[in-house]
Design a protein around this motif. Structure first.
Motif, PDB file in Angstrom:
ATOM      1  N   THR A  89     -36.782   4.989 -52.122  1.00  0.00           N
ATOM      2  CA  THR A  89     -36.716   5.134 -50.672  1.00  0.00           C
ATOM      3  C   THR A  89     -36.730   3.753 -50.032  1.00  0.00           C
ATOM      4  O   THR A  89     -37.563   2.907 -50.376  1.00  0.00           O
ATOM      5  CB  THR A  89     -37.911   5.953 -50.152  1.00  0.00           C
ATOM      6  OG1 THR A  89     -37.867   7.257 -50.730  1.00  0.00           O
ATOM      7  CG2 THR A  89     -37.864   6.079 -48.637  1.00  0.00           C
ATOM      8  N   LEU A  90     -35.811   3.535 -49.120  1.00  0.00           N
ATOM      9  CA  LEU A  90     -35.759   2.280 -48.375  1.00  0.00           C
ATOM     10  C   LEU A  90     -36.596   2.422 -47.108  1.00  0.00           C
ATOM     11  O   LEU A  90     -36.359   3.305 -46.292  1.00  0.00           O
ATOM     12  CB  LEU A  90     -34.316   1.927 -48.033  1.00  0.00           C
ATOM     13  CG  LEU A  90     -33.481   1.442 -49.223  1.00  0.00           C
ATOM     14  CD1 LEU A  90     -31.997   1.627 -48.949  1.00  0.00           C
ATOM     15  CD2 LEU A  90     -33.790  -0.013 -49.525  1.00  0.00           C
ATOM     16  N   GLN A  91     -37.574   1.563 -46.969  1.00  0.00           N
ATOM     17  CA  GLN A  91     -38.422   1.544 -45.785  1.00  0.00           C
ATOM     18  C   GLN A  91     -37.901   0.496 -44.808  1.00  0.00           C
ATOM     19  O   GLN A  91     -37.565  -0.623 -45.210  1.00  0.00           O
ATOM     20  CB  GLN A  91     -39.862   1.221 -46.153  1.00  0.00           C
ATOM     21  CG  GLN A  91     -40.512   2.228 -47.082  1.00  0.00           C
ATOM     22  CD  GLN A  91     -41.950   1.853 -47.404  1.00  0.00           C
ATOM     23  OE1 GLN A  91     -42.426   0.775 -47.049  1.00  0.00           O
ATOM     24  NE2 GLN A  91     -42.662   2.756 -48.076  1.00  0.00           N
ATOM     25  N   VAL A  92     -37.818   0.864 -43.549  1.00  0.00           N
ATOM     26  CA  VAL A  92     -37.401  -0.062 -42.492  1.00  0.00           C
ATOM     27  C   VAL A  92     -38.616  -0.279 -41.598  1.00  0.00           C
ATOM     28  O   VAL A  92     -39.106   0.662 -40.962  1.00  0.00           O
ATOM     29  CB  VAL A  92     -36.214   0.490 -41.690  1.00  0.00           C
ATOM     30  CG1 VAL A  92     -35.683  -0.581 -40.739  1.00  0.00           C
ATOM     31  CG2 VAL A  92     -35.104   0.974 -42.619  1.00  0.00           C
ATOM     32  N   ARG A  93     -39.088  -1.506 -41.558  1.00  0.00           N
ATOM     33  CA  ARG A  93     -40.320  -1.825 -40.869  1.00  0.00           C
ATOM     34  C   ARG A  93     -40.051  -2.761 -39.703  1.00  0.00           C
ATOM     35  O   ARG A  93     -39.102  -3.549 -39.708  1.00  0.00           O
ATOM     36  CB  ARG A  93     -41.328  -2.461 -41.823  1.00  0.00           C
ATOM     37  CG  ARG A  93     -41.560  -1.671 -43.114  1.00  0.00           C
ATOM     38  CD  ARG A  93     -42.598  -2.307 -44.002  1.00  0.00           C
ATOM     39  NE  ARG A  93     -43.908  -2.221 -43.376  1.00  0.00           N
ATOM     40  CZ  ARG A  93     -44.733  -1.184 -43.522  1.00  0.00           C
ATOM     41  NH1 ARG A  93     -44.379  -0.141 -44.261  1.00  0.00           N
ATOM     42  NH2 ARG A  93     -45.901  -1.174 -42.922  1.00  0.00           N
ATOM     43  N   ALA A  94     -40.898  -2.706 -38.692  1.00  0.00           N
ATOM     44  CA  ALA A  94     -40.806  -3.618 -37.555  1.00  0.00           C
ATOM     45  C   ALA A  94     -41.330  -4.991 -37.943  1.00  0.00           C
ATOM     46  O   ALA A  94     -42.252  -5.110 -38.756  1.00  0.00           O
ATOM     47  CB  ALA A  94     -41.609  -3.069 -36.377  1.00  0.00           C
ATOM     48  N   ALA A  95     -40.748  -6.013 -37.371  1.00  0.00           N
ATOM     49  CA  ALA A  95     -41.238  -7.386 -37.487  1.00  0.00           C
ATOM     50  C   ALA A  95     -41.697  -7.813 -36.096  1.00  0.00           C
ATOM     51  O   ALA A  95     -40.946  -8.444 -35.345  1.00  0.00           O
ATOM     52  CB  ALA A  95     -40.146  -8.306 -38.014  1.00  0.00           C
ATOM     53  N   PRO A  96     -42.920  -7.444 -35.709  1.00  0.00           N
ATOM     54  CA  PRO A  96     -43.356  -7.662 -34.317  1.00  0.00           C
ATOM     55  C   PRO A  96     -43.409  -9.122 -33.905  1.00  0.00           C
ATOM     56  O   PRO A  96     -43.352  -9.430 -32.706  1.00  0.00           O
ATOM     57  CB  PRO A  96     -44.741  -7.015 -34.276  1.00  0.00           C
ATOM     58  CG  PRO A  96     -45.194  -6.957 -35.693  1.00  0.00           C
ATOM     59  CD  PRO A  96     -43.959  -6.798 -36.517  1.00  0.00           C
ATOM     60  N   GLU A  97     -43.513 -10.042 -34.869  1.00  0.00           N
ATOM     61  CA  GLU A  97     -43.522 -11.456 -34.507  1.00  0.00           C
ATOM     62  C   GLU A  97     -42.183 -11.897 -33.929  1.00  0.00           C
ATOM     63  O   GLU A  97     -42.082 -12.969 -33.320  1.00  0.00           O
ATOM     64  CB  GLU A  97     -43.890 -12.317 -35.721  1.00  0.00           C
ATOM     65  CG  GLU A  97     -42.830 -12.406 -36.802  1.00  0.00           C
ATOM     66  CD  GLU A  97     -42.842 -11.226 -37.765  1.00  0.00           C
ATOM     67  OE1 GLU A  97     -42.105 -11.274 -38.763  1.00  0.00           O
ATOM     68  OE2 GLU A  97     -43.588 -10.249 -37.521  1.00  0.00           O
ATOM     69  N   ARG A  98     -41.146 -11.069 -34.109  1.00  0.00           N
ATOM     70  CA  ARG A  98     -39.850 -11.370 -33.497  1.00  0.00           C
ATOM     71  C   ARG A  98     -39.618 -10.537 -32.243  1.00  0.00           C
ATOM     72  O   ARG A  98     -38.495 -10.440 -31.749  1.00  0.00           O
ATOM     73  CB  ARG A  98     -38.731 -11.116 -34.509  1.00  0.00           C
ATOM     74  CG  ARG A  98     -38.793 -12.072 -35.690  1.00  0.00           C
ATOM     75  CD  ARG A  98     -37.544 -11.980 -36.507  1.00  0.00           C
ATOM     76  NE  ARG A  98     -37.821 -12.467 -37.861  1.00  0.00           N
ATOM     77  CZ  ARG A  98     -37.198 -12.042 -38.949  1.00  0.00           C
ATOM     78  NH1 ARG A  98     -36.279 -11.105 -38.838  1.00  0.00           N
ATOM     79  NH2 ARG A  98     -37.486 -12.535 -40.122  1.00  0.00           N
ATOM     80  N   GLY A  99     -40.656  -9.919 -31.749  1.00  0.00           N
ATOM     81  CA  GLY A  99     -40.539  -9.197 -30.489  1.00  0.00           C
ATOM     82  C   GLY A  99     -40.479 -10.152 -29.312  1.00  0.00           C
ATOM     83  O   GLY A  99     -40.785 -11.344 -29.425  1.00  0.00           O
TER      84      GLY A  99
END
Length: 335
Positions: A40-50
């Motif tokens: 399964t491929l997980q897609v996660r947020a990178a909040p430091e690039r918000g």
């Protein structure tokens, strides 16, 4: 359903497709992880690039990740599997925004994709250059609207009076962005300066585009200069085609669906040789975003304004290449 087995080259191609998605200021606010047990491929947020000022709620971050998820789905289907997608699958892990698991055998009915979308992923570019003014055929508009509908969103093409109202709201948002010191500084941080070393995120100078010398189309000034007369300008199309993307609700899942709908529309447009650019400025101010709907509170929630037309291809923007996809997410520092 039985999971697929992904070899290294197929996995690399799928992730390359995912990272080719558009993102606000080309921040690429995503990370990927492969669960080798379930494939399964997980897609996660990178909040430091918000974007703290332009996107305080994270709505645009979710749209960007949703666009990436759509590309991943298209790539998985291209290699012969059915992409089983879940949005926000783990409530106690808010940074895990989606999972995509390749299973079974893909079919057009299973994916809802027209032919040519995978090939369009790496040809799609934002074009902030003047368009020709050539009308967008009715059948193309209908196909783009259907692409958005398949992802749970609504794409409309406002008539001239309503379009002009939306452009006035965009112009007001652009004016506010220019004079707001926090937002203008934030915007400039993502623009590569002449002479900088090549970067794999953000916007090179060549991708910024000119301003409309007739001041009809409020193109974003990413450098947030206070003196518009000093900016490069050209005459843009006098009868621009603008589309409004909306969703019925305004939850995190709706933002992710809107991102998938946006990318489906952009790729379908690319297949037809239609250029696109995004007018996101009024979405960044809550009062202006509400006014984008003809009847605020009753006509859905605005998620994006899209400019479409025929014209020159925009320049490419850089992308990061993820590494170590099987590493635990807390140990990964790349995007």
């Amino acid at each position: 359903m039985q999971s697929a087995t992904l070899d290294a080259s197929t996995l690399e191609a799928c992730i390359a497709a995912a990272v080719a998605a558009p993102s606000i200021f080309n921040t690429q606010p995503w990370r990927y992880r492969l669960d080798p047990v379930t494939v399964t491929l997980q897609v996660r947020a990178a909040p430091e690039r918000g974007l703290r000022h332009a996107d305080p709620t994270g709505r645009a971050l979710h749209l960007s990740v949703g666009a990436s998820v759509f590309n991943l789905r298209v790539a998985v289907a291209h290699f012969g599997w059915c992409p089983v997608t879940r949005l926000l699958p783990t409530p106690d892990d808010p940074r895990l925004l989606a999972t995509v698991r390749p299973t079974g055998t893909a079919s057009r009915s299973a994916t809802g994709h027209r032919d040519g979308l995978y090939e369009a992923i790496h040809r799609r570019r934002s074009s902030r250059l003047p368009f020709s003014g050539r009308p967008l055929p009715r059948q193309v508009r209908a196909e783009l609207a259907e692409a958005a509908r398949r992802e749970g969103a609504l794409l409309t093409f406002p008539a001239a009076d309503e379009r002009d109202r939306l452009l006035r709201l965009t112009a007001e948002a652009e004016r506010r962005n220019r004079v707001d010191p926090d937002r203008s500084a934030e915007s400039r941080r993502w623009v590569h300066r002449d002479g900088d070393e090549p970067a794999d995120i953000g916007l090179p100078q060549a991708a910024l585009g000119p301003q409309d010398s007739h001041e009809r189309l409020p193109m974003r000034d990413f450098t947030a200069q206070r003196h518009v007369g000093r900016l490069l300008s050209q005459p843009f199309e006098t009868d621009p085609v603008i589309a409004l993307l909306t969703t019925e609700h305004d939850r995190r899942t709706d933002w992710l669906r809107a991102g998938q709908a946006l990318e489906h529309v952009l790729l379908a447009a690319t297949v037809h040789g239609v250029r696109t650019s995004l007018l996101h400025q009024p979405l960044e101010w809550s009062d202006l975003r509400e006014l984008l709907s003809p009847t605020p509170g009753r006509d859905g929630h605005a998620q994006m304004l899209i400019r479409l037309g025929y014209g020159p291809e925009g320049p490419a923007t850089p992308r990061q290449t993820p590494q170590g996809l099987s590493d635990p997410p807390e140990e990964r520092q790349d995007g």
